[in-house]
Every structure is written in C-alpha cells, then in structure tokens.
Design a protein around this motif. Structure first.
Motif, PDB file in Angstrom:
ATOM      1  N   LEU A  68       0.995  -2.783  -4.549  1.00  0.00           N
ATOM      2  CA  LEU A  68       0.751  -2.153  -3.252  1.00  0.00           C
ATOM      3  C   LEU A  68       0.180  -3.588  -2.675  1.00  0.00           C
ATOM      4  N   GLY A  69      -1.330  -4.176  -2.576  1.00  0.00           N
ATOM      5  CA  GLY A  69      -1.883  -5.512  -1.803  1.00  0.00           C
ATOM      6  C   GLY A  69      -0.688  -5.650  -2.075  1.00  0.00           C
ATOM      7  N   ARG A  70      -0.312  -6.859  -2.512  1.00  0.00           N
ATOM      8  CA  ARG A  70       0.541  -8.164  -2.978  1.00  0.00           C
ATOM      9  C   ARG A  70       1.791  -7.654  -1.917  1.00  0.00           C
ATOM     10  N   ILE A  71       1.761  -6.358  -2.483  1.00  0.00           N
ATOM     11  CA  ILE A  71       3.637  -6.167  -1.293  1.00  0.00           C
ATOM     12  C   ILE A  71       3.120  -6.483   0.587  1.00  0.00           C
ATOM     13  N   ASN A  72       2.589  -5.907   0.522  1.00  0.00           N
ATOM     14  CA  ASN A  72       1.615  -6.132   1.908  1.00  0.00           C
ATOM     15  C   ASN A  72       1.185  -7.282   2.170  1.00  0.00           C
ATOM     16  N   THR A  73       1.215  -8.653   0.749  1.00  0.00           N
ATOM     17  CA  THR A  73       0.884  -9.869   0.906  1.00  0.00           C
ATOM     18  C   THR A  73       2.030 -10.468   2.074  1.00  0.00           C
ATOM     19  N   ILE A  74       2.802 -10.103   0.826  1.00  0.00           N
ATOM     20  CA  ILE A  74       4.511 -11.309   1.075  1.00  0.00           C
ATOM     21  C   ILE A  74       4.718 -10.827   2.151  1.00  0.00           C
ATOM     22  N   TYR A  75       4.351  -8.844   2.661  1.00  0.00           N
ATOM     23  CA  TYR A  75       5.218  -8.696   4.225  1.00  0.00           C
ATOM     24  C   TYR A  75       4.602  -9.722   5.184  1.00  0.00           C
ATOM     25  N   THR A  76       3.663  -9.561   4.996  1.00  0.00           N
ATOM     26  CA  THR A  76       2.790 -10.538   6.548  1.00  0.00           C
ATOM     27  C   THR A  76       3.105 -11.665   6.185  1.00  0.00           C
ATOM     28  N   VAL A 141      -3.750  -8.767   0.968  1.00  0.00           N
ATOM     29  CA  VAL A 141      -4.409  -7.689   1.363  1.00  0.00           C
ATOM     30  C   VAL A 141      -4.411  -6.244   1.136  1.00  0.00           C
ATOM     31  N   GLY A 142      -5.634  -6.074   1.814  1.00  0.00           N
ATOM     32  CA  GLY A 142      -6.286  -4.551   1.294  1.00  0.00           C
ATOM     33  C   GLY A 142      -7.847  -5.077   0.808  1.00  0.00           C
ATOM     34  N   ASP A 143      -7.508  -6.631   0.433  1.00  0.00           N
ATOM     35  CA  ASP A 143      -9.575  -7.149  -0.704  1.00  0.00           C
ATOM     36  C   ASP A 143     -10.220  -6.882   0.301  1.00  0.00           C
ATOM     37  N   ASP A 144     -11.454  -6.956  -0.179  1.00  0.00           N
ATOM     38  CA  ASP A 144     -12.912  -6.686   0.285  1.00  0.00           C
ATOM     39  C   ASP A 144     -13.045  -8.189  -0.058  1.00  0.00           C
ATOM     40  N   VAL A 145     -13.664  -9.273   0.703  1.00  0.00           N
ATOM     41  CA  VAL A 145     -13.726 -10.322   0.399  1.00  0.00           C
ATOM     42  C   VAL A 145     -15.092 -11.150   1.020  1.00  0.00           C
ATOM     43  N   ILE A 147     -15.518 -15.383   2.541  1.00  0.00           N
ATOM     44  CA  ILE A 147     -15.524 -15.915   2.880  1.00  0.00           C
ATOM     45  C   ILE A 147     -15.904 -17.335   3.591  1.00  0.00           C
ATOM     46  N   GLY A 148     -17.016 -18.063   2.892  1.00  0.00           N
ATOM     47  CA  GLY A 148     -18.139 -18.175   3.261  1.00  0.00           C
ATOM     48  C   GLY A 148     -18.995 -17.624   3.142  1.00  0.00           C
ATOM     49  N   THR A 149     -19.680 -17.345   5.182  1.00  0.00           N
ATOM     50  CA  THR A 149     -21.004 -16.452   5.742  1.00  0.00           C
ATOM     51  C   THR A 149     -19.659 -14.695   6.196  1.00  0.00           C
ATOM     52  N   ILE A 150     -18.147 -15.179   6.225  1.00  0.00           N
ATOM     53  CA  ILE A 150     -17.888 -13.877   6.730  1.00  0.00           C
ATOM     54  C   ILE A 150     -17.153 -13.040   5.446  1.00  0.00           C
ATOM     55  N   GLU A 151     -17.504 -11.659   5.469  1.00  0.00           N
ATOM     56  CA  GLU A 151     -17.306 -10.526   4.884  1.00  0.00           C
ATOM     57  C   GLU A 151     -16.687  -9.785   5.024  1.00  0.00           C
ATOM     58  N   GLY A 152     -15.281  -9.015   4.754  1.00  0.00           N
ATOM     59  CA  GLY A 152     -14.547  -7.694   5.149  1.00  0.00           C
ATOM     60  C   GLY A 152     -13.347  -7.534   4.224  1.00  0.00           C
ATOM     61  N   THR A 153     -12.232  -7.204   5.119  1.00  0.00           N
ATOM     62  CA  THR A 153     -10.963  -6.245   4.546  1.00  0.00           C
ATOM     63  C   THR A 153      -9.837  -7.415   5.065  1.00  0.00           C
ATOM     64  N   VAL A 154      -9.444  -8.104   4.086  1.00  0.00           N
ATOM     65  CA  VAL A 154      -7.806  -9.764   4.301  1.00  0.00           C
ATOM     66  C   VAL A 154      -7.442  -8.262   4.852  1.00  0.00           C
TER      67      VAL A 154
END
Length: 286
Positions: A68-76, A141-145, A147-154
């Motif tokens: 589902l995360g991969r599908i959402n990524t390809i969708y965006t 999309v949907g992963d918690d990551v 990146i540098g000093t930024i944390e959150g959900t893709v």
C-alpha cells in the motif's frame, strides 16, 4: 512649426491607412484560440487526475501495508508527472498561438545554457535522486522517517521534492537532492523501553516479581507487541539515578502507546503493593 505639422500628418496618415479590422479580427481570433486551448487543457487535467485517482483507488484494495505504501508513492509520483506534462504542453500551445518560435528556442544552445545556469542542473539532480529513492525503496508514502533534522511521516514523493509531515503537523518540503542520509523507522519492529525508579525502602526482587506478573497478565492483550517484555534489571542513568528497565518490541507506530500502557500498569501494581516510586532521581548520598 512645419516639422510638427508634418509629423502630425504622418501619424494621422498611419492610423488612417492601418487595417484596424484585420487587427481586431486577429486579436479576437487569438483570444478565442487561447480560451479554447485553456478550456481543453483544463478538461484534460481534471479528467486525467480523476482517472489516475480512480485507478489507484482500485489498486489499493486488499493490499499489504508495504504494498500500500508503494502504491501511494507511485500514485503521488504519477500525479506529479501528469501535472507537469500537461503544464508543459499547455504553455507550448499558448506560445505557439502567440507566434513565439518555441521549437527554435528549445533548440537554441544559448537558451539551454542559460537554463542550466539558472537552475536546470538542480532540477535534473532532484529528478535523478528521486528516481534512485524509488528504485532503492529507501522510503514510501506513509513511512516514518528522519531526514537530517526533520522527523515525520512521508506524505508525498514528487519529481522535485519530498513532503514530510512533522509530528507537530508542520509540512516540510525537502528538495530530493538534499536527501543524503535517511533513517527509516517503519521497516523494523521498534524498541520499547520502560524505566521505573526504585523505592529504596522496598526489596528489588519483590519489585521484579510484581513487574513480571504484570507482563504475564498484560502481554496477551497487546496485539501490537512483537516480542515479549523482558526485565533487564537495574540500570544507572547517572548521578545515582537507578531504574529498573524493561524492554519489549512492537510494531512501528505502536511503541509509544504500548510504552504508556506498560508504564501505567507497572506503577499501578507497584502502588497497590505499597511501593512509593519517586518522581525525582534516587539519591545514594542521603
């Protein structure tokens, strides 16, 4: 005086002999063409987005979480590509209607060099980096990551940037070329650490027994646990701050809720057995 009169006559003669009907006709024709093209591309853009959205809505059904995360990524990504493609052809059509030699401009080495100098290199770098992010499946999309000093959900992965929704609700736009180190917190089970301060007036072994009984009773009710809670023993956090540490593992995103549930249950059980858990560090100097 004669020069002024002569100039006025020339201007008057110019406006008198100018084909105003042809100019108005050309202007109205161009305006009509622009309106038709704008309406056409608006319809294409709207209908195309609806088709893409409907197609991916069907694909989202009965899929695993990672799929589902991969599908959402390809969708965006598909929405981004479609959006920019429509904009490109729209501006190409508009410039062609206005009589601008677009093909000549695009083929001009000088224009290309200027475009590269003004930032096309950065754009190419964004696209290439985004391609490798998708190819290597660094995150979806949907992963918690982090990146540098930024944390959150893709929330979205585009051609030029990646959008991260912070845990405080802030939406961050990160250029893909700026993404160098990614910490993905959604691929593995997450560790749950619970530290309980010690009651210096009570037996440590008795405290461990109470915690173990809570684990035995509470574990079957926590469906998001992937590894049973284990008592590691006492840990010195520094400055004489001793705690009894319990470790467990949970599904990504559930670690905070499980940590609160375990801690609340431990404290309630210990309080029922007469333990007085200090809220400040335990001092060994008193």
């Amino acid at each position: 005086m004669l020069a002024a009169v002569k100039g006025q006559n020339i201007i008057q003669k110019y406006f008198t002999n100018y084909n105003w009907d042809q100019m108005i006709s050309t202007f109205l024709s161009t305006l009509f063409s622009l309106a038709v093209v704008s309406l056409l591309f608006f319809v294409i853009h709207t209908v195309g987005k609806k088709i893409i959205k409907k197609s991916f809505h069907t694909a989202r059904k009965n899929t695993a979480d990672l799929a589902l995360g991969r599908i959402n990524t390809i969708y965006t990504l598909s929405m981004n590509i479609f959006h920019y493609a429509v904009l490109f052809f729209y501006f190409y059509a508009v410039l062609s209607i206005l009589g601008v030699p677009v093909s000549t401009l695009l083929a001009s080495a000088g224009i290309v060099s200027v475009a590269l100098g003004l930032g096309a290199q950065g754009l190419v770098s964004d696209i290439v980096t985004g391609f490798f992010i998708l190819l290597e499946q660094q995150f979806v999309v949907g992963d918690d990551v982090k990146i540098g000093t930024i944390e959150g959900t893709v929330s979205a992965i585009g051609l030029r940037n990646t959008q991260i929704t912070g845990y405080d609700g802030t939406l961050h736009f990160i250029p893909n070329r700026s993404i160098t180190i990614v910490s993905n917190m959604s691929r593995n089970d997450m560790r749950v650490l619970v530290d309980i301060r010690l009651d210096s007036n009570k037996d440590l072994e008795k405290m461990k027994q109470i915690v173990a009984s809570v684990n035995q009773e509470l574990t079957p009710k926590l469906s998001d646990l992937t590894k049973q809670p284990q008592i590691l023993g006492t840990v010195d956090l520094g400055s004489g701050d001793l705690v009894l540490r319990v470790i467990a593992y949970a599904k990504n995103g559930a670690q905070y809720a499980i940590s609160r549930q375990l801690r609340d249950s431990y404290l309630d059980a210990l309080k029922d057995h007469g333990f007085d858990i200090p809220t400040s560090p335990l001092s060994l100097t008193k």
